[in-house]
Design an enzyme around this catalytic site. Structure first.
Site, short mmCIF file in Angstrom:
data_model
loop_
_atom_site.label_atom_id
_atom_site.label_comp_id
_atom_site.label_asym_id
_atom_site.label_seq_id
_atom_site.Cartn_x
_atom_site.Cartn_y
_atom_site.Cartn_z
CG ASP A 154 76.21 57.69 44.99
OD1 ASP A 154 76.32 56.53 44.56
OD2 ASP A 154 76.98 58.61 44.67
CD GLU A 180 79.92 58.87 40.65
OE1 GLU A 180 78.83 59.40 40.91
OE2 GLU A 180 80.85 58.79 41.46
CD1 TRP A 206 86.51 52.75 45.22
CD2 TRP A 206 84.80 54.08 45.79
NE1 TRP A 206 87.00 53.77 45.96
CE2 TRP A 206 85.96 54.60 46.34
CE3 TRP A 206 83.58 54.73 46.03
CZ2 TRP A 206 85.98 55.77 47.10
CZ3 TRP A 206 83.58 55.87 46.78
CH2 TRP A 206 84.78 56.39 47.32
CD GLU A 243 75.04 58.65 42.02
OE1 GLU A 243 74.22 59.48 42.47
OE2 GLU A 243 76.26 58.87 41.97
NE ARG A 273 75.42 59.68 39.05
CZ ARG A 273 75.71 60.92 39.43
NH1 ARG A 273 74.93 61.92 39.09
NH2 ARG A 273 76.79 61.17 40.14
CG HIS A 291 79.17 55.93 46.94
ND1 HIS A 291 79.46 56.96 46.08
CD2 HIS A 291 78.58 56.51 48.01
CE1 HIS A 291 79.10 58.11 46.62
NE2 HIS A 291 78.56 57.88 47.78
CD GLU A 323 76.68 64.64 42.09
OE1 GLU A 323 77.13 64.03 41.11
OE2 GLU A 323 76.97 64.36 43.28
CE1 TYR A 356 84.19 59.39 49.08
CE2 TYR A 356 82.18 58.77 47.93
CZ TYR A 356 83.35 59.51 48.00
OH TYR A 356 83.66 60.39 47.00
NE ARG A 398 74.77 61.96 47.36
CZ ARG A 398 76.08 61.69 47.27
NH1 ARG A 398 76.59 61.25 46.13
NH2 ARG A 398 76.89 61.89 48.29
O1 KDG Z 1 85.68 61.54 42.67
C1 KDG Z 1 84.65 60.73 43.04
C2 KDG Z 1 83.48 61.53 43.55
O2 KDG Z 1 83.15 62.55 42.66
C3 KDG Z 1 82.29 60.64 43.74
O3 KDG Z 1 82.59 59.61 44.62
C4 KDG Z 1 81.12 61.44 44.27
O4 KDG Z 1 79.71 59.55 43.96
C5 KDG Z 1 79.86 60.75 43.92
C6 KDG Z 1 78.76 61.58 43.44
O5 KDG Z 1 77.76 61.00 43.04
O6 KDG Z 1 78.88 62.79 43.46
MG MG Z 2 78.00 58.96 42.80
#
Ligand code: KDG
Ligand code: MG
Length: 403
Positions: A211, A263, A403, A237, A284, A213, A340, A159, A147
């Site tokens: 990702d 997630e 986010w 993702e 996920r 996010h 992951e 981030y 990733r």
């Molecule tokens: O607690 C949140 C994180 O685990 C997350 O932001 C990390 O997006 C993430 C990932 O795909 O591992």
């Molecule tokens: Mg993620």
């Protein structure tokens, strides 16, 4: 096998972890991860005040019944706090069942459906050169799926890009979250450049993931998916926030880039339409945030019917007990996709002794009975809880962004 004690331990060996410990009258001890990053103490209170007292005296072998008792019986269903608490109980009970049977949990789930579990690792950098160095290091370590994230030019922080050599994404900001700035246009221009640079430098001999996010609107995500089509992504993702599952229809209509999400989901109802309408390629959901082994397997079974594969969240804020439990599920399901793996910051190994291994980009849970992780409470006491938050994201004009 009666439950004689259920207690919660919060510690911070490298980062915060909440662990549920269940003891039985047969002398067996089971553990489950109850960590909810940035909201740890909410799950601690839910477990201590409302769940642990209900467990004592129950037959630890009745996993499904206890799951339904805590889920349906509570009246208040779903939600990350509730489902993380139920997950911790569920994993601890599977751990106990494995120990009682003297078998690793994956054997109880039907046995190995593969030799090992392909994991994807994280590579990142402050700029493209640093990202490329990190990708190379991970390929040299034998990872087959990577990733990639890099700092977006013009923004003070991004981030998912930790300071060099570190493995934690949450800035140490004490009792308030750090506030980051976000610029969608800058991100969209840069993301395509970043992905193309990685393929140009390293070719197509490994799986490439990215990702988002949850930061794009559906049509922006569609634009990104289209722009990345030439680079044969394994997935993008969390392209858009997924409370509105129908948003994925827009993305799907415009791009063949595979989509992964889930997630932050905690129940099968969060992904019912995404799966049954084939709006995603990978689900996920994680063992510790989606109701434990019992519920995660239900989600993956539904996904299997619709050709959706698993790709469980496995960031470092999910404890080694969670990662181990995920591997037992991954080993045994027919529709495994990828897992992951971010690893755990030292000194987590002082507190969690694990039987799993990760070699050449593949993980195996090991053959210790149960989930194969032991928790050292004395070591945990040496690393007390430190409040930490995930950052808040604001647009350049100050508006709070997704986010
Ligand atoms: O607690 C949140 C994180 O685990 C997350 O932001 C990390 O997006 C993430 C990932 O795909 O591992
Ligand atoms: Mg993620």
């Amino acid at each position: 096998m009666r439950i004689t004690d259920a207690r919660v331990v919060v510690c911070s060996p490298g980062r915060n972890y909440v662990t549920l410990i269940i003891e039985t009258d047969e002398g067996l001890v089971g553990i489950g991860d109850a960590t909810l990053n940035g909201r740890e103490m909410a799950v601690v209170a839910y477990l201590r005040e409302h769940v642990c007292p209900l467990l004592v005296g129950r037959d630890a072998r009745r996993i499904e019944d206890i799951w339904q008792y805590l889920y349906k019986g509570a009246y208040w269903r779903r939600g990350p706090v509730t489902m993380t608490a139920i997950a911790a109980v569920d994993v601890a009970l599977w751990d106990l069942k494995g120990k009682a049977a003297d078998m690793p949990v994956y054997q109880l789930l039907g046995g190995a459906a593969r030799d090992g579990v392909m994991v994807y690792t994280h590579a990142s950098g402050e700029d493209l050169a640093a990202l490329h160095r990190d990708v190379q290091e991970n390929l040299d370590l034998g990872y087959r799926a990577v990733r990639v994230q890099a700092s977006i030019p013009g923004l003070a922080s991004t981030y998912g890009v930790p300071s060099a050599g570190d493995a934690v994404y949450e800035p140490a900001s004490g009792n308030r979250p750090q506030e980051d700035r976000w610029d969608t246009a800058a991100y969209l221009d840069f993301a395509a450049e970043m992905i193309s640079s990685v393929r140009e430098e390293f070719g197509y001999g490994f799986h490439l993931l990215h990702d988002v996010h949850h930061r794009l609107s559906p049509i922006e995500a569609a634009h990104l998916g289209k722009a990345l089509e030439p680079y044969r992504m394994f997935w993008i993702e969390d392209p858009t926030p997924a409370e509105d599952q129908s948003a994925f229809r827009t993305i799907r209509q415009h791009t063949t880039t595979p989509l992964a999400v889930g997630e932050v989901f905690n129940s099968i109802w969060d992904c019912q339409h995404l799966i049954t309408e084939r709006l995603i390629d990978y689900i996920r959901t994680s063992v510790s945030h989606a109701g434990g082994i019992t519920h995660l397997r239900r989600i993956f079974a539904l996904a299997d019917l619709y050709g959706v594969r698993s790709g469980s969240h496995g960031a470092g804020d999910l404890s080694p007990a969670s990662f181990a439990a995920a591997l037992h599920v991954d080993m045994s399901i027919p529709n495994f996709g990828v897992q992951e793996y971010m690893g755990h910051r030292s000194p987590a190994e002082e507190v969690f002794d694990v039987s799993y291994s990760v070699v050449d980009g593949h993980a195996h849970p090991g053959d210790a009975p149960g989930i194969g992780v032991t928790f050292d409470e004395e070591a945990a006491a040496r690393h007390p809880y430190e409040p930490r938050y995930l950052p808040i994201n604001r647009r350049l004009d100050g508006t709070v962004h997704d986010w």
